[in-house]
Design a protein around this motif. Structure first.
Motif, PDB file in Angstrom:
ATOM      1  N   ASP A  66      38.592  35.925  39.761  1.00  0.00           N
ATOM      2  CA  ASP A  66      39.969  36.166  39.204  1.00  0.00           C
ATOM      3  C   ASP A  66      40.273  37.038  38.467  1.00  0.00           C
ATOM      4  O   ASP A  66      39.178  38.193  38.282  1.00  0.00           O
ATOM      5  CB  ASP A  66      40.368  34.670  38.433  1.00  0.00           C
ATOM      6  N   HIS A  67      41.473  37.663  37.860  1.00  0.00           N
ATOM      7  CA  HIS A  67      41.721  38.703  37.210  1.00  0.00           C
ATOM      8  C   HIS A  67      40.925  38.672  35.951  1.00  0.00           C
ATOM      9  O   HIS A  67      40.831  39.802  35.283  1.00  0.00           O
ATOM     10  CB  HIS A  67      43.159  38.620  36.897  1.00  0.00           C
ATOM     11  N   GLU A  68      40.961  37.664  35.226  1.00  0.00           N
ATOM     12  CA  GLU A  68      40.173  37.667  33.900  1.00  0.00           C
ATOM     13  C   GLU A  68      38.539  38.249  34.158  1.00  0.00           C
ATOM     14  O   GLU A  68      38.116  38.971  33.300  1.00  0.00           O
ATOM     15  CB  GLU A  68      40.104  36.311  33.198  1.00  0.00           C
ATOM     16  N   SER A  69      37.937  37.804  35.095  1.00  0.00           N
ATOM     17  CA  SER A  69      36.666  38.258  35.285  1.00  0.00           C
ATOM     18  C   SER A  69      36.548  39.676  35.712  1.00  0.00           C
ATOM     19  O   SER A  69      35.745  40.246  35.163  1.00  0.00           O
ATOM     20  CB  SER A  69      35.833  37.262  36.192  1.00  0.00           C
ATOM     21  N   ARG A 106      37.107  41.641  32.544  1.00  0.00           N
ATOM     22  CA  ARG A 106      36.126  41.646  31.566  1.00  0.00           C
ATOM     23  C   ARG A 106      34.767  42.595  32.046  1.00  0.00           C
ATOM     24  O   ARG A 106      34.157  43.237  31.507  1.00  0.00           O
ATOM     25  CB  ARG A 106      35.508  40.261  31.322  1.00  0.00           C
TER      26      ARG A 106
END
Length: 419
Positions: free
Chosen positions: A255-258, A261
């Motif tokens: 996903d965008h978050e991973s 990060r």
């Protein structure tokens, strides 16, 4: 068409563990070694053993019956025909799915689940049908026509698939000379085989590349099977699909978050790429070390593997999630543009026994999923047969409902009253 492997789980191995368990001699090492041998998660074996201990019925139960009962018992009872995927992350919307093949999957869901749950499953199932039909139309250049009585040529691939197969043979096996596919001979047979295998593996990989959970993946694949039946083809999947491993089942969704990060906490593009790759492939350290730079296409990793397999069914084919593609492209550029170019895509990013890989994962605060060899993957065990190669399924009301050609399934038969 595809050389399908034997099922992942084998009754004899489970029996050995059950016998050790019965005599109070079972250890963690026994389960770990058996899990590694069979290529299945350790927790599945523990759950199988727990299901056997909980079963009070006399006699030995076969493996298929055991796997259908794994981890889904409530107060000692199992709801018939339903798999509760409570352990699969992201299954909040698909809490229960039928443990059925495509011939009764949609009908079993309709009969067994409340309308709201069935509607959620049916939406994903329909997504699988439409995505598969769209893929077939785009690759063949032909409009999608659902005619069960058609005796057409069942074409499902197109010129782009031939071009990709020819290119990858030249890149990965340059010693082979690929002839015109219309000509006969060993090289033409090789190309035809690569076209079929690459096409199937890429289609399946694309279908589940963004799947958020195990239940979602299984439901998409049942829809894909329905779409192939509508086109006069039969997509064969592992009989124990609900308990299999591989993309969309035991991998971690990107996903965008991973991705953000990973980008932020790595300074080397190869480090960023290898972490993203292990998330969406669940590949072993040996396999990650074996991936050459030339395996990377615009959207897929395609290579022969670490043991020198050359047959088309042994190809490794991992479709890359769109969010991860820039990371892998950057890694390839980095490796090939260095003063001493590296042929391996992830050279220097894995370390002995995967220690560096684990350190990078810890820095990025991502959890490495269970790692499984590609040859244990459900995709590797898939197959595609033209209807002429085996008897077509019986066209009963359940199947027609599964193909969305009937408005409702058969009614559940009522048990006979005792006098």
């Amino acid at each position: 068409m595809v050389d399908a492997s034997v099922p992942t789980l084998r009754l004899s191995e489970l029996d050995k563990l059950a016998q050790l368990d019965e005599h109070k001699k079972l250890s963690v090492d026994h389960v770990r070694l058996t899990a590694q041998k069979l290529g299945v998660p350790e927790r599945i074996l523990w759950q199988l053993l727990a299901a056997r201990r909980a079963d009070s019925a006399p006699g030995k139960r076969d493996l298929e019956d055991a796997t259908r009962r794994v981890g889904y018992r409530e107060n000692g009872q199992r709801e018939s025909g339903i798999v509760r995927l409570s352990e699969a992350a992201g299954d909040e919307l698909l809490l229960r799915i039928p443990d059925s093949d495509v011939t009764t999957f949609r009908a079993d869901a309709c009969r067994s689940l409340p309308p709201a749950e069935f509607a959620r499953i049916d939406a994903v199932y329909t997504q699988g049908i439409r995505a598969t039909c769209r893929w077939l139309a785009e690759h063949t250049g032909r409009p999608c026509q659902h005619d069960l009585g058609s005796s057409g040529d069942r074409t499902w691939l197109g010129p782009r698939d031939v071009d990709l197969a020819k290119y990858m043979i030249e890149v990965l096996q340059p010693r082979f000379t690929v002839a015109n596919p219309l000509h006969r001979g060993p090289s033409a047979r090789l190309l035809n085989e690569w076209v079929d295998i690459l096409g199937l593996y890429r289609l399946l990989g694309e279908l589940v590349v963004d799947s958020p959970s195990r239940g979602h993946t299984i439901t998409l694949l049942r829809g894909a099977q329905a779409a192939f039946l509508l086109h006069g083809l039969r997509l064969e999947l592992p009989p124990d699909l609900a308990y299999s491993v591989g993309p969309g089942l035991t991998t971690t969704p990107i996903d965008h978050e991973s991705i953000a990060r990973i980008w932020a906490r790595t300074t080397n593009p190869v480090h960023a790429a290898v972490i993203a790759t292990v998330l969406f492939t669940g590949a072993t350290v040996i396999e990650l070390n074996a991936i050459p730079c030339v395996a990377l296409t615009a959207d897929t990793l395609i290579f022969n593997g670490p043991i020198g397999y050359t047959r088309a069914p042994d190809l490794y084919v991992w479709v890359i999630p769109p969010l991860a593609r820039p990371l892998l492209q950057a890694a390839r550029f980095y490796q090939e543009a260095s003063d001493t170019p590296n042929r391996k895509l992830f050279a220097g990013a894995i370390g002995g026994a995967g220690r560096r890989l684990r350190d990078i994962a810890a820095a990025c605060e991502v959890t490495i999923p269970e790692l499984h060899h590609w040859h244990h993957s459900w995709i590797r065990q898939a197959g595609l047969l033209r209807m002429s190669e085996q008897p077509p399924p019986v066209r009963n009301t359940d199947l027609l409902f599964g193909l969305q050609l009937a408005q409702r399934p058969r009614r559940r038969p009522h048990a006979k009253r005792r006098r």
